[in-house]
Enzyme design. Structure first.
Site, PDB file in Angstrom:
ATOM      1  N   TRP A 128       0.830  -1.203   0.000  1.00 58.03           N
ATOM      2  CA  TRP A 128       0.000   0.000   0.000  1.00 58.03           C
ATOM      3  C   TRP A 128       0.870   1.260   0.000  1.00 58.03           C
ATOM      4  CZ3 TRP A 128      -4.498  -0.471   4.059  1.00 58.03           C
ATOM      5  CH2 TRP A 128      -5.202  -1.658   3.846  1.00 58.03           C
TER       6      TRP A 128
HETATM    7 FE1  SF4 Z   1       3.823  -1.841   2.330  1.00 64.29          FE
HETATM    8 FE2  SF4 Z   1       5.057  -1.627   4.701  1.00 64.29          FE
HETATM    9 FE3  SF4 Z   1       2.637  -0.528   4.354  1.00 64.29          FE
HETATM   10 FE4  SF4 Z   1       2.935  -3.195   4.463  1.00 64.29          FE
HETATM   11  S1  SF4 Z   1       3.320  -1.735   6.136  1.00 64.29           S
HETATM   12  S2  SF4 Z   1       1.691  -2.065   3.001  1.00 64.29           S
HETATM   13  S3  SF4 Z   1       4.914  -3.483   3.407  1.00 64.29           S
HETATM   14  S4  SF4 Z   1       4.557   0.055   3.312  1.00 64.29           S
END
Ligand code: SF4
Ligand code: SF4
Length: 148
Positions: A43
């Protein structure tokens, strides 16, 4: 831009696994280090970057424009309570953004058990659970479409 893990810095604490809303940060069962199992489903919320106590998570530029000179690097400084994002644009211009790090302790936010069960008619409401009171506003703004 999705994330990746420097396995030499990761100690396998699992905080990124707990916080990832896309459930794509996993611990390799053999190496005992975290990795992003599906970068294309990231995301790009960077919650894992902020949560990692070892500065082990960084951001991978997309292959189509990273070679053009763009870069994004993160510096987490929990002792100062800030996280900094350094953006290098393709024309060489550099900007640094500093934000406060959320300091709420892991696991300290509890579900609102004291609130009543939602009523059946609320299932068809556009409002999310506990809106608008949890947003601390009296009502959600409405979009007004003006006729030409
Ligand atoms: Fe991507 Fe890190 Fe957000 Fe998970 S926590 S969606 S790996 S940016
Ligand atoms: Fe490794 Fe950081 Fe994830 Fe902990 S939060 S498992 S140190 S990448």
């Amino acid at each position: 831009m999705p994330t990746f893990v420097y396995t030499s810095l990761c100690d396998g604490c699992g905080k990124c696994v707990e916080i990832c809303p896309s459930d794509i940060m996993h611990i390799d069962p053999v190496m005992r280090r975290a990795y992003n199992i599906e970068p294309e489903y990231c995301w790009e919320c960077y919650s894992c970057v902020k949560a990692c106590p070892q500065h082990a998570i960084d951001i991978r530029g997309y292959a189509d424009f990273a070679p053009l000179g763009h870069a994004l690097t993160v510096l987490r400084e929990p002792e100062k309570g800030v996280i900094s994002w350094k953006v290098v644009y393709r024309n060489g211009e550099t900007k640094t953004f500093r934000f406060p790090i959320r300091t709420t302790k892991f696991g300290s936010i509890k579900p609102p058990k004291e609130l009543p069960e939602p009523r059946p008619e609320e299932l068809s409401s556009e409002l999310l659970s506990h809106e608008p009171e949890y947003l601390k506003i009296p009502f959600l703004p409405k979009l007004e479409v003006k006729k030409a």
